[in-house]
Scaffold this motif. Structure first.
Motif, PDB file in Angstrom:
ATOM      1  N   SER A  23       0.837  -1.198   0.000  1.00  0.00           N
ATOM      2  CA  SER A  23       0.000   0.000   0.000  1.00  0.00           C
ATOM      3  C   SER A  23       0.874   1.251   0.000  1.00  0.00           C
ATOM      4  CB  SER A  23      -0.911   0.000   1.228  1.00  0.00           C
ATOM      5  OG  SER A  23      -1.819   1.065   1.158  1.00  0.00           O
ATOM      6  N   PRO A  24       1.352   1.626  -1.157  1.00  0.00           N
ATOM      7  CA  PRO A  24       1.010   1.153  -2.489  1.00  0.00           C
ATOM      8  C   PRO A  24       1.795  -0.114  -2.856  1.00  0.00           C
ATOM      9  CG  PRO A  24       2.614   2.903  -2.654  1.00  0.00           C
ATOM     10  CD  PRO A  24       2.289   2.771  -1.198  1.00  0.00           C
ATOM     11  N   LEU A  25       1.322  -0.778  -3.900  1.00  0.00           N
ATOM     12  CA  LEU A  25       2.002  -1.975  -4.385  1.00  0.00           C
ATOM     13  C   LEU A  25       3.393  -1.617  -4.890  1.00  0.00           C
ATOM     14  CD1 LEU A  25       1.869  -4.997  -5.250  1.00  0.00           C
ATOM     15  CD2 LEU A  25       1.094  -4.181  -7.483  1.00  0.00           C
ATOM     16  N   ARG A  26       4.395  -2.317  -4.363  1.00  0.00           N
ATOM     17  CA  ARG A  26       5.762  -2.133  -4.852  1.00  0.00           C
ATOM     18  C   ARG A  26       6.354  -3.498  -5.130  1.00  0.00           C
ATOM     19  NH1 ARG A  26       9.485  -0.058  -1.440  1.00  0.00           N
ATOM     20  NH2 ARG A  26       8.251  -0.571   0.397  1.00  0.00           N
ATOM     21  N   LEU A  27       7.068  -3.612  -6.227  1.00  0.00           N
ATOM     22  CA  LEU A  27       7.623  -4.891  -6.664  1.00  0.00           C
ATOM     23  C   LEU A  27       9.123  -4.748  -6.882  1.00  0.00           C
ATOM     24  CD1 LEU A  27       4.898  -5.433  -9.382  1.00  0.00           C
ATOM     25  CD2 LEU A  27       5.066  -6.791  -7.294  1.00  0.00           C
ATOM     26  N   ALA A  28       9.834  -5.831  -6.596  1.00  0.00           N
ATOM     27  CA  ALA A  28      11.272  -5.848  -6.867  1.00  0.00           C
ATOM     28  C   ALA A  28      11.617  -7.210  -7.451  1.00  0.00           C
ATOM     29  CB  ALA A  28      12.070  -5.620  -5.584  1.00  0.00           C
ATOM     30  N   GLU A  29      12.707  -7.254  -8.162  1.00  0.00           N
ATOM     31  CA  GLU A  29      13.175  -8.553  -8.655  1.00  0.00           C
ATOM     32  C   GLU A  29      13.465  -9.428  -7.438  1.00  0.00           C
ATOM     33  OE1 GLU A  29      16.374 -10.181 -11.955  1.00  0.00           O
ATOM     34  OE2 GLU A  29      16.563  -8.159 -11.175  1.00  0.00           O
ATOM     35  N   ALA A  30      12.948 -10.669  -7.450  1.00  0.00           N
ATOM     36  CA  ALA A  30      13.118 -11.542  -6.279  1.00  0.00           C
ATOM     37  C   ALA A  30      14.603 -11.757  -6.019  1.00  0.00           C
ATOM     38  CB  ALA A  30      12.419 -12.875  -6.520  1.00  0.00           C
ATOM     39  N   PRO A  31      15.004 -11.770  -4.738  1.00  0.00           N
ATOM     40  CA  PRO A  31      16.432 -11.922  -4.436  1.00  0.00           C
ATOM     41  C   PRO A  31      16.953 -13.304  -4.791  1.00  0.00           C
ATOM     42  CG  PRO A  31      15.104 -11.991  -2.441  1.00  0.00           C
ATOM     43  CD  PRO A  31      14.177 -11.658  -3.555  1.00  0.00           C
ATOM     44  N   GLU A  32      18.251 -13.361  -4.954  1.00  0.00           N
ATOM     45  CA  GLU A  32      18.900 -14.642  -5.207  1.00  0.00           C
ATOM     46  C   GLU A  32      18.631 -15.581  -4.042  1.00  0.00           C
ATOM     47  OE1 GLU A  32      20.947 -15.688  -7.859  1.00  0.00           O
ATOM     48  OE2 GLU A  32      20.047 -13.928  -8.805  1.00  0.00           O
ATOM     49  N   VAL A  33      18.608 -16.866  -4.335  1.00  0.00           N
ATOM     50  CA  VAL A  33      18.391 -17.874  -3.297  1.00  0.00           C
ATOM     51  C   VAL A  33      19.599 -17.889  -2.363  1.00  0.00           C
ATOM     52  CG1 VAL A  33      18.252 -20.368  -2.927  1.00  0.00           C
ATOM     53  CG2 VAL A  33      16.912 -19.292  -4.739  1.00  0.00           C
ATOM     54  N   GLU A  34      19.323 -17.870  -1.072  1.00  0.00           N
ATOM     55  CA  GLU A  34      20.409 -17.922  -0.092  1.00  0.00           C
ATOM     56  C   GLU A  34      20.909 -19.368   0.048  1.00  0.00           C
ATOM     57  OE1 GLU A  34      21.764 -15.474   1.602  1.00  0.00           O
ATOM     58  OE2 GLU A  34      20.390 -13.798   1.319  1.00  0.00           O
TER      59      GLU A  34
END
Lengths: 280, 64
Positions: free
Chosen positions: B48-59
């Motif tokens: 709220s508001p919608l925010r998107l990011a590239e999913a992080p690398e797998v740990e």
């Protein structure tokens, strides 16, 4: 109104399905991303619910969070003992061995020459696994002395002291698949994971098939779950060409998104019923 | 990749990689979704508001 807390790292298809299954049962679900949680190391309650469904896929975060939440009075599923055991392949193997379950032979070594010598004595091929890790990452089949020397040299020459442990396991010549039995309190079904590759993780491209779990396999899976203190686990079984069944691994943060359609097992519904049963 | 700025609508934003419009109805922080435009794995980092990011690398310690 029943209430529980769900801890997650990333809200994947699995967690979405679990959330839907719980809400469908009129359960209020408190959602907590593991990275956001900062808990004090004391007995003060951290939530007003009684139960935590631990779905953090980080071994480090989940084992500490579960341990802290238990001290704070929460009932955590899976609990810290199961997570700590299942997240460490040496501890898992020891727990299974202590319960006299059938296993591939395995040994642990802490130095390159000693490990190469022991592998040579036992014979090639063998499998080397990281003690902590999942999805088949860094699992290697050693077919020759030179491969063993190279990989063990890397194992002991890089990383830190906690990485300088070689877990070596018997290579099982599987008939093109392995078996996975889902335990949610008791065995609820399973899948056969088929692959041309010797590593049969669905995360590595193996395809899942429906598998009618015979009573003997179900019993073995339930014994394996009990050995590690797991309530909701996926038990991986290896079938030898001779038909023997061995317990390979026990997974405490069960994934099912890639297999649920094929298996037809409503795993999220089973998990929701199980945890709400624990609550009542 | 940093989370992108919000668009004018609270429940809609764009894929940070291909600017495909993505609706944010009933999203939860930490939720992983796949962009229909470029198949990138995205993580909801705000609702709220919608925010998107590239999913992080797998740990290293992530898994089952």
């Amino acid at each position: 109104m029943r209430k529980l807390d769900l801890v997650y790292t990333r809200l994947r298809t699995e967690e979405r399905m679990l959330l839907d299954a719980l809400r469908k049962r009129d359960c209020v679900v408190g959602l907590h991303q593991d990275a956001d949680l900062v808990l004090s190391l004391d007995r003060k309650p951290w939530t007003d619910s009684q139960l935590v469904l631990m779905r953090s896929m980080s071994f480090t975060r989940s084992r500490y969070l579960a341990a802290m939440m238990e001290v704070k009075g929460s009932r955590v599923v899976n609990g810290s003992r199961a997570i700590t055991t299942c997240g460490d392949k040496v501890q898992t193997t020891l727990a299974l061995a202590a319960s006299d379950l059938p296993l591939p032979w395995a040994f642990v070594g802490f130095e390159e020459d000693a490990c190469v010598s022991e592998i040579t004595r036992r014979g090639f091929p063998v499998v080397m696994k990281p003690v902590v890790g999942s999805w088949g990452r860094m699992v290697a089949r050693l077919d020759s002395p030179s491969a063993a020397e190279g990989l063990l040299s890397m194992r002991f020459g890089t990383g830190s002291a906690q990485d300088h442990v070689a877990l070596v396991q018997q290579y099982i010549d599987k008939p093109g698949h392995d078996l996975r039995v889902y335990v949610v309190g008791s065995a609820i079904g399973g899948i056969r994971r088929r692959s041309e590759h010797w590593i049969t993780n669905t995360a590595r491209g193996a395809t899942a098939e429906r598998y009618e779990v015979p009573a003997s396999h179900a019993k073995l899976a339930e014994q394996a779950a009990a050995a590690v203190g797991g309530e909701i686990v996926a038990v991986d079984l290896l079938e030898t060409r001779g038909g023997d069944i061995l317990v390979n691994e026990v997974n405490h943060c069960v994934e099912f998104a890639r297999s649920i359609e094929v298996s037809g097992i409503p795993i999220p519904e089973h998990i929701a019923d199980y945890v709400l049963g624990v609550l009542s | 990749m940093q989370p992108q700025a919000q668009s004018g609508t609270v429940g809609i934003n764009q894929c940070p990689l291909c600017i495909m419009e993505i609706k944010g109805d009933d999203r939860v922080e930490g939720e992983v979704l796949t962009c229909d435009g470029c198949s990138a794995e995205l993580e909801v980092v705000g609702v709220s508001p919608l925010r998107l990011a590239e999913a992080p690398e797998v740990e290293e310690d992530w898994g089952e």
